[in-house]
Design an enzyme around this catalytic site. Structure first.
Site, PDB file in Angstrom:
ATOM      1  N   ARG A  63      13.817  -8.249  20.452  1.00  0.00           N
ATOM      2  CA  ARG A  63      14.978  -7.693  19.224  1.00  0.00           C
ATOM      3  C   ARG A  63      15.773  -6.799  19.695  1.00  0.00           C
ATOM      4  NH1 ARG A  63      13.305 -11.954  17.629  1.00  0.00           N
ATOM      5  NH2 ARG A  63      11.961 -12.309  15.548  1.00  0.00           N
ATOM      6  N   HIS A  68      21.197 -15.265  22.525  1.00  0.00           N
ATOM      7  CA  HIS A  68      20.282 -15.460  21.665  1.00  0.00           C
ATOM      8  C   HIS A  68      19.803 -16.884  21.789  1.00  0.00           C
ATOM      9  CE1 HIS A  68      18.203 -13.888  17.955  1.00  0.00           C
ATOM     10  NE2 HIS A  68      17.293 -14.754  18.432  1.00  0.00           N
TER      11      HIS A  68
END
Length: 311
Positions: free
Chosen positions: A226, A274
């Protein structure tokens, strides 16, 4: 009795989930009606992505559970209108994808592959051999489903692996630490640091200036977890000073990463968009169908979220 299942996610997700989820529900023996639109009072389950249009759960008076198709649940756990059980996605496709990303980049940093990928100039012949994996210390922060499998895989390759979690865990082949004192020991061990923690108030900015200072000189960071785990300014300062040798970052506070961000141009940062891992619709659909079957049978749900812990 037919159970009504609302698929609440972006349209492209429906395109990829409609057939495999229908198949998985049939194979689980569930009499179902699966759609992208229902009258709210008719819905029994919501298969959910936090970026869907559904943000207020109050009208869903018959709702039994929300089944998240993302591994991350930080964007929904604080929703005060959600009163029913919430599950997060743990599926074999996502897990294997994360293992491959983490293993690939740990090996890349361990072997010093970047200088060869960029290419040697004629006349260069630097024979700086890397240590063997057994002599390279790797730390994985986060020993949940993903972190534990990644740590075990790296240990199986011979790396000296330590792991850290907030509560005590046992992972075969991994030196496990927990709590504040354990975090300090885990960071001191981390020649290569892998971040696989959830985004919670307790983990935001966990990798700050103090944490980075505890890591060995020249240490490398891989973050497919994250973005808010890292204090970005502290990391950039540590990279500028040479204390951190390289950071491979797949997740960011703002995505897509803004064009003006220094990560794009820093010579010791690798940005990936990502892509470390993704929920695969066929395997995820089996998890979703199994949870519907379990709830209907009065059995415990898989991967139930602890709303107070945030994961």
């Amino acid at each position: 009795m037919t159970v009504n299942i609302l698929f609440a996610a972006l349209p492209q997700r429906w395109d990829s989930y409609r057939e495999p989820l229908s198949t998985a529900l049939r194979e689980a023996g569930i009499d179902f009606d699966l759609r992208t639109e229902f009258a709210p009072a008719e819905v029994d389950y919501i298969v959910y992505a936090p970026n869907s249009a559904v943000q207020d759960f109050t009208p869903y008076t018959r709702l039994k559970a929300v089944l998240n198709i993302w591994a991350g649940v930080e964007k929904i756990t604080g929703n005060p209108t959600l009163k029913v059980p919430l599950t997060r996605m743990v599926d074999e496709g996502l897990t294997r994808g994360m293992v491959e990303y983490v293993t690939g980049h740990v090996l890349r940093h361990h072997l010093g592959m970047d200088k060869h990928i960029r290419g040697l100039a004629p006349g260069d012949w630097p024979q700086d051999f890397p240590p063997l994996a057994q002599d390279r210390r790797v730390t994985v922060l986060g020993l949940g489903e993903l972190g534990a499998v990644c740590a075990t895989t790296l240990a199986g390759l011979g790396f000296d692996v330590a792991g850290w979690s907030r509560s005590p865990k046992t992972v075969e082949g991994v030196s496990c630490h927990h709590g504040d004192a354990g975090l300090k020991a885990a960071l001191t061990h981390a020649e290569i640091l892998v971040l696989l923690l959830p985004d919670t108030p307790a983990t935001q900015n966990l990798i700050d200036a103090e944490a980075l200072e505890r890591m060995p000189m020249g240490a490398m960071i891989v973050n497919p977890g994250r973005g808010p785990l890292i204090d970005d300014e502290a990391l950039l300062a540590a990279l500028d000073a040479g204390h951190i040798g390289h950071a491979t970052l797949d997740v960011f506070r703002v995505e897509p990463l803004p064009a003006e961000h220094r990560y794009w141009t820093h010579p010791h940062v690798t940005v990936t968009p990502h892509i470390a891992s993704e929920t695969r619709a066929p395997s995820a659909s089996r998890v979703l169908a199994e949870n519907v079957r379990r709830f209907e049978a009065g059995e415990p749900l898989l991967h139930l979220v602890d709303r107070t812990a945030g994961y």
